[in-house]
Design an enzyme around this catalytic site. Sequence first.
Site, mmCIF file in Angstrom:
data_model
loop_
_atom_site.group_PDB
_atom_site.id
_atom_site.type_symbol
_atom_site.label_atom_id
_atom_site.label_comp_id
_atom_site.label_asym_id
_atom_site.label_seq_id
_atom_site.Cartn_x
_atom_site.Cartn_y
_atom_site.Cartn_z
ATOM 1 N N LYS A 167 2.262 -3.897 6.287
ATOM 2 C CA LYS A 167 2.730 -3.779 4.947
ATOM 3 C C LYS A 167 3.999 -3.724 4.676
ATOM 4 C CE LYS A 167 -1.493 -4.782 3.085
ATOM 5 N NZ LYS A 167 -2.032 -5.826 2.831
ATOM 6 N N SER B 81 0.879 -1.117 0.173
ATOM 7 C CA SER B 81 0.070 0.075 0.060
ATOM 8 C C SER B 81 0.865 1.373 -0.196
ATOM 9 C CB SER B 81 -0.820 0.056 1.117
ATOM 10 O OG SER B 81 -1.446 1.166 1.448
ATOM 11 N N TYR C 233 -1.502 -1.456 10.903
ATOM 12 C CA TYR C 233 -1.947 -1.779 9.404
ATOM 13 C C TYR C 233 -0.731 -1.650 8.191
ATOM 14 C CZ TYR C 233 -3.752 -1.476 4.699
ATOM 15 O OH TYR C 233 -3.916 -1.683 3.181
#
Length: 343
Positions: free
Chosen positions: A153, A124, A149
């Site tokens: 990644k 992302s 989060y």
Amino acid sequence: MNILVTGGAGYIGSHTVVALFEAGFNPVIVDDFSNSELRVLDGLEKILGFKPRYYAQNCNDPAVMRRIIRDESIGGAIHFAAFKAVGESMLEPLKYYQNNLGSLLVLVQTMLECGVTNLIFSSSATVYGQPDELPVTENALLPPSMSVYGNTKQIGEEILRDTSAAGKEIKAISLRYFNPIGAHPSAHIGELPTGIPNNLVPFITQTAAGVRPSLTVFGNDYNTPDGTCLRDYIHIMDLAEAHVESLKFLTENSSSSFYDVFNVGTGQGCSVLELIRTFEDVSGMPLNYRIGDRRPGDAAAVYADATKIYNQLGWRASRTMREGLADAWRWQQNMRIRDETPV
Ligand code: UD1
């Protein structure tokens, strides 16, 4: 070639299933339906003409993954399955580390055991935080992540980079997605947010459809042309096709070990107000919105330098933001007609 698509019933996964099929690959879905719905398979059936093969399984179980990879003679994998709510990740860090990184470790280990080399990982643009230079290139130094989060990644990318650098027989690409919007033009599949949407476009379409009373624009005092944040909104089918091009590149690449990372964006920064105006124009409806406070953690401007993926994989976005909004609106209306709007 049979391609394992973990999280293949999700938003990006389901559109990638269509793009894979159109390119001559055979997608095999593994999805535990924890944040997706079985009716996505019905939508896929309408588009593809058949229901894709799927396993309603969680991909954290090595025995399950080993069996599916062997039974389905898998030749490559695209790993979408992950939790993605930024706010929740700060409240439940272990849940996010366990699920997002546990599933990646299981997948890589079972692929190595089974001799499957080709892997695409969903990363992302969140790994860039607020970039110092725009448009942001893949060479930008990554700051400490602002969320658990985002950290999953960053660590996911490192797991693949280190595994490849150690000479293990894995060829992997991390794709750093910018902001996906829209739906398949047939309106048979699209984004299905659970509860109140966090992302801008589903919030807009639900507001226009009367599901939400109004949209709040999070801040208009940023150092940007109109004071609202700039993002790089990419059509979901363009993003899906970037996976196909990445996979083709890996399958044609003869090295036994490979790793690289690519931005997947349009290269254009678009403001929240510009996007709202385009939506009003496309839908022919005024949108009820008001300006509110900044959302904590939002970067003022993030948009991609997308030249690397074009130069090396030959992919670039071909659809406009306007098309993305028209497709998102058609999808929202289709849900309304069938009285399936998620609330
Ligand atoms: C968010 C996530 C990112 C994730 C991405 C997935 C955060 C901080 N980042 O990115 O990690 O990978 O979604 O698509 O949550 N906005 C409004 N009103 C709204 C909703 C959004 O004004 O009700 C604005 C935001 O301030 C932002 C833009 O719209 O400027 C896009 O927001 P959003 O769709 O949530 O995406 P990101 O924050 O860029």
